[in-house]
Design a protein around this motif. Structure first.
Motif, PDB file in Angstrom:
ATOM      1  N   ARG A   1      74.891  51.931  43.517  1.00 55.89           N
ATOM      2  CA  ARG A   1      74.713  50.937  44.575  1.00 55.89           C
ATOM      3  C   ARG A   1      74.128  51.569  45.839  1.00 55.89           C
ATOM      4  NH1 ARG A   1      80.204  47.430  43.405  1.00 55.89           N
ATOM      5  NH2 ARG A   1      79.177  45.810  42.172  1.00 55.89           N
ATOM      6  N   MET A   2      74.620  52.747  46.212  1.00 57.68           N
ATOM      7  CA  MET A   2      74.056  53.413  47.390  1.00 57.68           C
ATOM      8  C   MET A   2      72.596  53.787  47.156  1.00 57.68           C
ATOM      9  SD  MET A   2      77.101  55.846  48.939  1.00 57.68           S
ATOM     10  CE  MET A   2      77.589  56.599  47.378  1.00 57.68           C
ATOM     11  N   THR A   3      72.303  54.286  45.948  1.00 52.52           N
ATOM     12  CA  THR A   3      70.933  54.661  45.624  1.00 52.52           C
ATOM     13  C   THR A   3      70.002  53.459  45.719  1.00 52.52           C
ATOM     14  OG1 THR A   3      71.670  56.458  44.178  1.00 52.52           O
ATOM     15  CG2 THR A   3      69.455  55.595  43.789  1.00 52.52           C
ATOM     16  N   ALA A   4      70.427  52.327  45.162  1.00 55.36           N
ATOM     17  CA  ALA A   4      69.606  51.119  45.226  1.00 55.36           C
ATOM     18  C   ALA A   4      69.411  50.666  46.674  1.00 55.36           C
ATOM     19  CB  ALA A   4      70.258  50.013  44.402  1.00 55.36           C
TER      20      ALA A   4
ATOM     21  N   ARG B   1      65.830  50.280  48.657  1.00 53.80           N
ATOM     22  CA  ARG B   1      65.406  49.014  49.258  1.00 53.80           C
ATOM     23  C   ARG B   1      64.934  49.216  50.701  1.00 53.80           C
ATOM     24  NH1 ARG B   1      70.444  44.949  47.739  1.00 53.80           N
ATOM     25  NH2 ARG B   1      70.288  45.121  45.459  1.00 53.80           N
ATOM     26  N   ARG B   2      65.604  50.108  51.404  1.00 53.12           N
ATOM     27  CA  ARG B   2      65.341  50.283  52.834  1.00 53.12           C
ATOM     28  C   ARG B   2      64.382  51.424  53.143  1.00 53.12           C
ATOM     29  NH1 ARG B   2      69.459  47.545  51.891  1.00 53.12           N
ATOM     30  NH2 ARG B   2      70.343  46.061  53.393  1.00 53.12           N
ATOM     31  N   GLY B   3      63.836  51.995  52.097  1.00 51.72           N
ATOM     32  CA  GLY B   3      62.896  53.086  52.320  1.00 51.72           C
ATOM     33  C   GLY B   3      63.540  54.335  52.890  1.00 51.72           C
TER      34      GLY B   3
ATOM     35  N   PHE C   1      66.693  56.812  33.917  1.00 52.19           N
ATOM     36  CA  PHE C   1      67.311  55.626  33.324  1.00 52.19           C
ATOM     37  C   PHE C   1      66.388  55.135  32.217  1.00 52.19           C
ATOM     38  CE2 PHE C   1      69.024  55.610  37.651  1.00 52.19           C
ATOM     39  CZ  PHE C   1      70.357  55.295  37.447  1.00 52.19           C
ATOM     40  N   ASP C   2      66.938  54.928  31.013  1.00 53.65           N
ATOM     41  CA  ASP C   2      66.100  54.368  29.958  1.00 53.65           C
ATOM     42  C   ASP C   2      66.141  52.835  30.018  1.00 53.65           C
ATOM     43  OD1 ASP C   2      68.354  53.375  28.506  1.00 53.65           O
ATOM     44  OD2 ASP C   2      68.519  55.235  27.362  1.00 53.65           O
ATOM     45  N   SER C   3      65.333  52.199  29.181  1.00 55.32           N
ATOM     46  CA  SER C   3      65.185  50.744  29.258  1.00 55.32           C
ATOM     47  C   SER C   3      66.495  50.021  28.975  1.00 55.32           C
ATOM     48  CB  SER C   3      64.098  50.273  28.300  1.00 55.32           C
ATOM     49  OG  SER C   3      64.416  50.636  26.962  1.00 55.32           O
ATOM     50  N   GLY C   4      67.273  50.519  28.035  1.00 54.38           N
ATOM     51  CA  GLY C   4      68.552  49.880  27.724  1.00 54.38           C
ATOM     52  C   GLY C   4      69.525  49.961  28.878  1.00 54.38           C
TER      53      GLY C   4
ATOM     54  N   ASP D   1      64.899  46.446  42.278  1.00 57.07           N
ATOM     55  CA  ASP D   1      65.784  47.610  42.185  1.00 57.07           C
ATOM     56  C   ASP D   1      65.598  48.322  40.855  1.00 57.07           C
ATOM     57  OD1 ASP D   1      66.824  47.076  44.646  1.00 57.07           O
ATOM     58  OD2 ASP D   1      68.756  46.325  43.928  1.00 57.07           O
ATOM     59  N   LEU D   2      65.538  47.552  39.773  1.00 56.18           N
ATOM     60  CA  LEU D   2      65.403  48.143  38.444  1.00 56.18           C
ATOM     61  C   LEU D   2      64.078  48.886  38.314  1.00 56.18           C
ATOM     62  CD1 LEU D   2      66.813  45.224  36.273  1.00 56.18           C
ATOM     63  CD2 LEU D   2      68.012  47.271  37.068  1.00 56.18           C
ATOM     64  N   ALA D   3      63.024  48.340  38.888  1.00 58.35           N
ATOM     65  CA  ALA D   3      61.724  49.003  38.831  1.00 58.35           C
ATOM     66  C   ALA D   3      61.762  50.327  39.593  1.00 58.35           C
ATOM     67  CB  ALA D   3      60.644  48.094  39.406  1.00 58.35           C
ATOM     68  N   ALA D   4      62.466  50.343  40.722  1.00 58.94           N
ATOM     69  CA  ALA D   4      62.577  51.577  41.501  1.00 58.94           C
ATOM     70  C   ALA D   4      63.410  52.620  40.763  1.00 58.94           C
ATOM     71  CB  ALA D   4      63.183  51.279  42.869  1.00 58.94           C
ATOM     72  N   LEU D   5      64.495  52.174  40.147  1.00 57.78           N
ATOM     73  CA  LEU D   5      65.336  53.105  39.385  1.00 57.78           C
ATOM     74  C   LEU D   5      64.603  53.645  38.169  1.00 57.78           C
ATOM     75  CD1 LEU D   5      68.806  51.296  39.530  1.00 57.78           C
ATOM     76  CD2 LEU D   5      68.120  53.361  40.766  1.00 57.78           C
ATOM     77  N   ALA D   6      63.752  52.831  37.555  1.00 58.42           N
ATOM     78  CA  ALA D   6      62.998  53.277  36.386  1.00 58.42           C
ATOM     79  C   ALA D   6      62.097  54.461  36.715  1.00 58.42           C
ATOM     80  CB  ALA D   6      62.168  52.123  35.823  1.00 58.42           C
TER      81      ALA D   6
END
Length: 443
Positions: A12-15, A19-21, A59-62, A77-82
């Protein structure tokens, strides 16, 4: 291991950072706040697994599907984590070195989201490996002239822990392990004899011993206490008469008064001409019992459960704290949990001198050795993985350096760690600044 090998709040902190750059460089310092009771030092371990984890972070797709469905993270968020990989640098105390409370075992500098996400895994690796390596080192101090082997696999907290224990014990000078997977992975001698069930499966003890000697003539160490220990030793003597090489014979004692049984067994073996026969002892041993057994005629100790779970100190009070962000020092001021700001270095001098805790930017101290070394840059290792033997050599050197007062098993006196004037000045200046800011905000 992947990005899910962490606590939820890290994700959550990473996301939120993404988000905030908030991707400026952040330095986190991992250290032990204090030593456990009766510990005069720690043995640094776990770095190899930390570097493996950082090099493979993703992070993998699953996993991304899971985060979207279960945690309701939006597509952005998911795109950034990918895309997230570890791209930072790591400075660390090499494995096998002796360290003390307050000294960083490693420091990570990376974009804030990356450095934050890896906290849980790095703490897990360093905390457990270091706790066990330290326990194993205490066993080594208790029995400095007797071979020690790791017998912990069957009672550690999971097979991954068994692997870690075998490696940590080897760093602290153990001669081998009973856990075959770890022996293979780390190039350690695999050590083992037989269980009581093997003896019980045969019509009598003599038949079991003869069968074992026939099947494994290069490893004829017999477990002699299934029924009557000294009678078991006499049976070994009878069986040994038919063996081509009696020098390879050994016995294992696993219960009863090990010191007394070792003395009486040694006498029986010597009177039978088996002066080269080895005596191995096992059964719930730790450093305190090893001290009591150190004068007994025992050639090898199998140390298991109490070492494998570091029974008297099963955890370390470790922390992973942000000490610098985007070029500015930061610190935590919670009562009893203050963390000194800035990236750091530890300068070690001659035996008897305190360690100096300094800012990394300070000049190197003459006649002192910097403990933290760069081991990863740009998300890549700066060298190949090293063998366990390299860490063991460092441990042996540091153990020789360690003052006798810190080596004591009871009521030790750790080496003092003194902050440099520059670090003290920065800490006090930042403390006053934060206190003033907090006071102003509360008005």
């Amino acid at each position: 291991m992947t990005g899910l090998c962490t606590d939820l709040y890290e994700i959550r902190m990473t996301a939120s950072y993404l988000r905030r750059g908030m991707t400026g460089p952040a330095t986190f310092s991992l250290f032990a706040r204090k030593l456990p009771p009766n510990r005069g030092f720690l043995v640094a371990a776990g770095l190899a697994d930390c570097l493996d984890f950082l090099a493979g972070l993703r992070f993998d797709s699953g996993e991304l599907d899971y985060l979207g469905a279960q945690l309701h993270l939006p597509e952005d968020d998911l795109a950034a984590l990918a895309k997230l990989r570890f791209t930072g640098e790591v400075w660390a105390v090499p494995e096998g070195r002796v360290v003390f409370a307050g000294e960083p075992l490693l420091e990570v500098t990376a974009p804030l989201p990356e450095a934050q996400l890896v906290e849980t895994a790095l703490l897990n690796f360093v905390t457990f490996h270091t706790a066990v390596a330290t326990k194993a080192a205490r066993c080594r101090l208790a029995a400095p002239h007797t071979a020690l082997v790791d017998f912990a696999a069957r009672r550690t907290h999971g097979l991954e822990a068994s692997r870690a224990v075998a490696r940590a014990a080897a760093i602290a000078g153990f001669a081998g392990t009973s856990y075959v997977a770890a022996a293979r992975e780390f190039g350690l001698p695999a050590v083992g004899t037989m269980a009581h069930s093997y003896v019980e499966a045969f019509p009598d003890e003599r038949a079991a011993f003869r069968a074992f000697a026939e099947d494994f003539p290069e490893a004829v160490v017999f477990l002699v206490d299934t029924y009557d220990t000294l009678q078991g030793v006499r049976t070994v003597i009878e069986v040994a008469r038919d063996l081509p090489d009696t020098a390879a014979v050994g016995i294992r004692l696993d219960s009863g008064d090990l010191a007394e049984l070792a003395v009486r067994s040694r006498r029986l073996l010597d009177e039978a001409g088996l002066t080269g026969a080895r005596i191995v002892a096992s059964g719930g041993l730790d450093e305190q019992q090893l001290v009591r057994l150190s004068k007994a005629p025992i050639d090898m100790f199998g140390v298991g459960t109490r070492m494998g779970v570091s029974a008297d100190a099963p955890y370390l009070d470790t922390a992973y704290k942000l000490v610098e962000y985007d070029g500015h020092p930061v610190m935590k001021m919670s009562a009893g949990k203050l963390s000194a700001p800035g990236a750091k270095q530890v300068h070690r001098g001659d035996p008897g001198q305190p360690d100096l805790l300094a800012l990394r930017t300070e000049t190197r101290r003459e006649r002192r050795e910097p403990l933290l070394q760069p081991v990863m840059r740009g998300g890549a290792r700066l060298g190949p993985p090293e063998p366990v033997s390299a860490a063991r050599r460092r441990f042996e050197r540091d153990l020789a350096w360690l003052p006798e007062s810190a080596r004591r098993l009871v009521d030790p006196a750790p080496v003092e760690v003194i902050p440099t004037p520059l670090l003290t000045q920065l800490t006090e200046s930042l403390r006053h600044s934060l206190a003033a800011r907090s006071h102003h905000a509360s008005r």
